[in-house]
Motif scaffolding. Structure first.
Motif: not given
Ligand SMILES: C[S@@+](CC[C@H](N)C(=O)[O-])C[C@H]1O[C@@H](n2cnc3c(N)ncnc32)[C@H](O)[C@@H]1O
Length: 298
Positions: A85, A211-212, A214-217, A221, A242, A246-248
């Protein structure tokens, strides 16, 4: 130690009670949501925005074709953005001639110190020591606030201590090319941060990174996605993606091709990872702005 823990617990309970008395309907709703978090928010996003699979995914290499970054400093501990990220942020910052960067959520300062060398100005909005204490953060967390942000090494970083939920954003007279949202991750807070930062974008090339998302790629979330969707004007939703691997989530007006992805994604690229550790010569006290602020605030 025990006294400190029970003090912060008491502070948290008082804040919760105050909120419950002031806004009982909202407080009860958020208690219900927190308990049924993932499912509730997934249903909410699906029903309200038809995004049962989350945001469409843009390939990292479409966004940043020459993707190669070194991440330093990095503590490899809890709660920072992942190296991927941070590499995304660095790559995006580099894509501007003189990037003006705003970040919500600082903690040790790993994301902002990595981006700073590739920017003109960097602003960091994050809770003050007293606000962190009131939010129930432990003393050791508070002391590490801004750990890596040494003013001599990063003269273009301006730290503003504030709660973004009550901060007057009109006091920021600058506009920004790149804004990173990584503060309070509750849906209502993400909505509020998004509404507040959106008018601060400089021009049509400006971007937001959350950020976050997603909890994983590969795992959305949902509460954060709900916050993003509720916070952005509806006509801007088509500019959300997305970023793969990444989690972004990002907001960009660039026209990018994107597809909806579901677990489990077959790799279409591989990464090369080199990890090197360096002992800090003078830990905590000498390195930490947080430590200095902490001592000053006592
Ligand atoms: C996950 S950490 C940020 C990590 C950092 N971006 C990095 O990757 O190195 C979240 C930060 O947000 C801050 N924060 C939480 N709620 C906030 C609020 N309402 N206003 C401002 N800052 C907040 C916390 O104090 C903490 O420093």
């Amino acid at each position: 130690m025990t006294r400190t823990l029970s003090q912060s617990k008491r502070n948290r309970m008082l804040t919760a009670l105050w909120y419950l008395l002031r806004k009982p309907h909202k407080a009860l709703k958020s208690i219900y949501r927190d308990r049924h978090d993932t499912q509730w928010w997934q249903q909410y996003v699906t029903k309200s925005y038809g995004l049962g699979l989350g945001l469409p995914q843009v390939d990292l290499l479409e966004l940043i074709p020459e993707f190669e970054e070194t991440i330093t400093p990095y503590a490899m501990l809890e709660a920072a953005a992942t190296p991927m990220d941070i590499a995304l942020l660095k790559g995006l910052a580099r894509s501007y001639d003189d990037c003006d960067y705003l970040e919500i959520g600082r903690w040790r300062g790993e994301s902002i110190t990595n981006v700073a060398p590739h920017t003109n100005t960097c602003y960091s909005l994050s809770l003050s020591p007293a606000q962190q204490s009131q939010a129930g953060f432990s003393n050791s967390m508070i002391r590490q606030d801004g750990f890596f942000i040494t003013p001599e090494q990063y003269p273009n970083i301006t730290c503003i201590n504030c709660d973004t939920l009550s901060f007057d954003f009109s006091t920021l007279t600058e506009k920004f090319d790149l804004i990173f949202v990584d503060g309070d991750h509750h849906a209502a807070a993400v909505t509020s941060d998004t509404q507040n930062i959106f008018p601060l974008l400089k021009d049509d090339d400006s971007m937001i990174v959350w950020h976050d998302y997603a909890d994983s790629p590969e795992k959305v979330r949902w509460a954060v996605l709900a916050g993003i969707m509720d916070g952005l004007p509806p006509e801007e939703h088509r500019n959300l993606y997305h970023v793969s691997n990444t989690l972004c989530a990002i907001y960009t007006r660039k026209k990018l091709s994107a597809t909806y992805q579901e677990f489990a994604i077959t790799p279409d690229k591989f990464f090369e990872v080199t990890i090197r550790a360096h002992k800090l010569e003078a830990p905590a006290a000498a390195h930490s702005q947080g430590e200095a602020r902490w001592n000053k605030s006592r």
